[in-house]
Design an enzyme around this catalytic site. Structure first.
Site, short mmCIF file in Angstrom:
data_model
loop_
_atom_site.label_atom_id
_atom_site.label_comp_id
_atom_site.label_asym_id
_atom_site.label_seq_id
_atom_site.Cartn_x
_atom_site.Cartn_y
_atom_site.Cartn_z
N GLU B 49 0.87 -1.17 0.00
CA GLU B 49 0.00 0.00 0.00
C GLU B 49 0.90 1.22 0.00
O GLU B 49 1.67 1.42 0.93
CB GLU B 49 -0.92 -0.02 1.22
CG GLU B 49 -1.93 -1.17 1.10
CD GLU B 49 -2.79 -1.36 2.34
OE1 GLU B 49 -2.76 -0.49 3.23
OE2 GLU B 49 -3.47 -2.39 2.40
N ASP B 60 -5.23 9.45 10.22
CA ASP B 60 -3.92 8.96 10.61
C ASP B 60 -3.41 9.54 11.92
O ASP B 60 -3.64 10.70 12.23
CB ASP B 60 -2.90 9.25 9.50
CG ASP B 60 -3.09 8.32 8.32
OD1 ASP B 60 -3.00 7.09 8.53
OD2 ASP B 60 -3.35 8.80 7.21
#
Lengths: 409, 264
Positions: B49, B60
């Site tokens: 990824e 995040d």
């Protein structure tokens, strides 16, 4: 306000957003999947409350006795005489409890949060006005409150940080990114993702994912609804123009929305031009930005060609946001509202002028609106009726202004 | 058959689970990021990824936030990410690469142009964190038309009829976010994850990868028992961060990836 006030015909400019939360191209729900079920739950709870007379009874009672609504519509005689043109009125939302219009949507949202059974409140804040208003309603309803605030803003707005703490809120400094309002909003969203079960995110402007732009607007519309009634009493007619400052755009949306279907009423949204919109230090998303997606919505943002968000700059922490509410983006594109900008220096000058002309120390945010009034009013005929939203008082800004003027307090 | 499908089927034949490794494109800098990327398949990464850096990565935690900002400061961009992938594909045609990021850089680049250039660069799928099913048509339709899988995120809050909505147009595999939270923070409750994956499997044939909060080979071992793939991201980025000043940054990374692969 009443539930029926919010029902409008389908061909109206006041009918947005559509059922997916879009105002034309803008708005929507661009959030991580973890938040989606919760956003849908907020929407359901809000719509249920909106259609319920008892909800508005509770809101109106508190708005009257706790906030001090309706706020006066004041004819500014000295200012009108000074500029020699339009007849200038101020909508005095700076007289609200906590000193700004933010309390309107905080009160509304905490009532929704309570109906959802949520146990704690989080919020982001820039200038601290929304943080103080949130901490205030949390104290009133005895709910724990956590406010995310950029580390830079904490330095600029010490009095409001102290107020929030006095009111029992926890103020979390945000150091990620540029340490200002956009980062505080990122951090609040991150916190919310991790506390979806018991937490309500009380967003401080007409931005974020649907239903926030609609919900905050509807709570703030009390400003425009009152203005309309008060203007009928005072002048027996609609005003000719409305002026309000815009960061995310909540006070402007609240003033404008009830007038959107009155074509004779011109509207001016004043963005923060910082050092000038031709520099890289400003916060004028419509004048100097382009369409993008951030904080759950499609709107206009300050960004580079790679889609990276630029830092905003304004002397006013409350306008220091690189985006704008999606309904403003829509009203901009269809040309219903004229969006202009004024610089830090012009706002400072307006701050001084309004203090001296009327004995009202305005916040730096509505000082931007007044800076535009200073330009506009002299060009207009004497029978032109102008209303400016004086959406906050300037006590919180005296340190910033003193520093800019080279004075010691 | 797509590279993603081939990879999952080949592993299934060998009775193995897939290891997905997340890295931020351009971190710590463009040159070393490419070196790291090239090294991942031989260390044991079955899928990669590749994170497209963004200034405001809302899902995040601090580790990946910091890596994105540093990558951007060092000049990385969406185009730079695609160029990096083109370079990677010169030596590797077998490992699926999924581009992962936020919608704004893609929207600004142009959805149609992006899917075409991503496909040409050698991408196999997309994960766009802030594009729920309600808003995804604008990118999903051109992506799937171009032959890119549109990988959906399923989270602990994706329950009941919501699950049907989310899996409806999914392709490639499903990415199960094991915690309600951001990357690199808390750890998952394995029993809850197992129960939810069981429900997902009843409704959908796609492989399920589990990510968020998987840090150690032990975490990976546990998760691999209940899922088809395990995603490790923040722990990898953290290791890159720790070894930024080491002359050969690939060595400690390889060691970590080998250990993770061994564990699952």
């Amino acid at each position: 306000m009443e539930a029926k006030n919010l029902k409008v015909p389908a061909n109206s400019l006041r009918s947005g957003p559509d059922e997916k939360g879009h105002f034309g191209l803008y708005g929507g729900r661009y959030v991580a999947e973890t938040l989606m079920p919760l956003i849908l739950e907020v929407e359901q709870a809000w719509h249920k409350a909106r259609d319920n007379e008892a909800f508005w009874d509770e809101f109106n009672a508190l708005a009257k006795d706790y906030v001090g609504r309706p706020s006066p519509l004041y004819f500014a005689k000295a200012t009108t005489a000074h500029y020699g043109g339009a007849k200038i009125y101020f909508k005095r939302d700076e007289l609200n409890h906590t000193g700004a219009h933010k309390i309107n949507h905080c009160l509304g949202q905490i009532l929704v949060a309570r109906r959802m059974g949520k146990k704690r409140i989080i919020a982001e804040t820039g200038a601290g006005q929304h943080g103080v208003a949130t901490a205030t309603v949390c104290a009133l309803f005895d709910m724990p409150c956590t406010v995310f605030m950029g580390a830079e803003d904490i330095k600029r707005q010490k009095p409001n940080v102290f107020r929030m703490k006095l009111l029992g809120a926890e103020v979390v400094p945000v150091t990620s990114g540029s340490g200002t309002l956009k980062d505080a909003m990122n951090e609040a969203l991150r916190h919310w993702v991790a506390h979806v079960e018991d937490t309500y995110y009380l967003i401080g402007t007409v931005a974020g994912p649907h239903p926030y732009p609609e919900m905050v607007r509807d709570f703030q519309s009390v400003i425009g609804i009152e203005t309309k009634e008060q203007m009928m009493e005072k002048e027996g007619r609609l005003p000719d123009s409305l002026v309000a400052c815009i960061g995310g755009g909540s006070n402007a949306m609240g003033l404008f929305h009830p007038f959107l279907d009155d074509p004779s009423v011109q509207m001016f949204g004043v963005e923060a031009g910082g050092f000038g919109v031709d520099t890289d230090k400003h916060a004028a998303s419509l004048t100097g930005g382009s369409t993008g997606i951030l904080h759950g919505m499609r709107s206009y943002f300050l960004q580079n060609d790679d889609g990276q968000i630029n830092e905003a700059h304004s002397i006013s922490a409350g306008l220091d946001y690189p985006g704008i509410g999606p309904e403003h983006a829509y009203l901009h594109d269809i040309d219903r509202v004229q969006y202009v900008s004024v610089t830090d220096d012009e706002a400072l000058e307006a701050f001084k002028m309004l203090s001296q002309l009327e004995g009202i120390i305005p916040a730096l945010e509505p000082s931007h609106a007044f800076a535009h009034v200073m330009k506009l009013a002299p060009t207009l005929p004497k029978d032109h009726v102008l209303v400016m939203n004086l959406c906050g008082r300037g006590d919180k800004d005296i340190f910033t202004v003193a520093e800019k003027l080279g004075m010691e307090i | 058959m797509s590279r993603i499908q081939k990879t999952f089927e080949a592993l299934k034949d060998k009775n193995q689970k897939a290891l997905n490794i997340f890295v931020t494109a351009g971190y710590p800098d463009a040159t070393r990021s490419l070196e790291i990327l090239k090294s991942l398949p031989s260390s044991g990464a079955d899928l990669i990824e590749l994170g497209i850096p963004f200034t405001d990565p809302m899902a995040d935690g601090p580790t990946i936030q910091d890596s994105s900002l540093q990558a951007l400061e060092n000049g990385m961009s969406l185009q730079g990410t695609l160029d990096m992938l083109t370079e990677f594909r010169k030596d590797n045609t077998g490992t699926p690469v999924i581009l992962m990021g936020y919608f704004n850089p893609i929207y600004k680049y142009g959805c149609d142009k992006f899917v075409n250039n991503a496909k040409t660069a050698g991408a196999d799928g997309l994960i766009v964190v802030d594009l729920p099913p309600e808003e995804d048509e604008e990118l999903r339709i051109p992506a799937q038309k171009a032959g890119l899988d549109f990988i959906k995120l399923v989270t602990p809050t994706t329950i009941g009829t919501r699950l049907d909505t989310v899996i409806k147009n999914a392709s490639g595999f499903l990415y199960y976010v094991s915690i309600a939270g951001i990357t690199g923070t808390k750890s998952a409750n394995i029993d809850e994850v197992a129960a939810h994956i069981k429900q997902i499997k009843e409704k959908c044939d796609l492989p399920v990868a589990v990510g968020f909060g998987i840090k150690t080979p032990e975490d990976a071992a546990k998760m691999s028992k209940i899922a088809d793939a395990v995603v490790v991201g923040s722990a990898i980025v953290e290791n890159i961060n720790k070894n930024q000043s080491v002359s050969n940054i690939v060595a400690p990374l390889s060691e970590q990836v080998i250990a993770l692969k061994k564990a699952i």
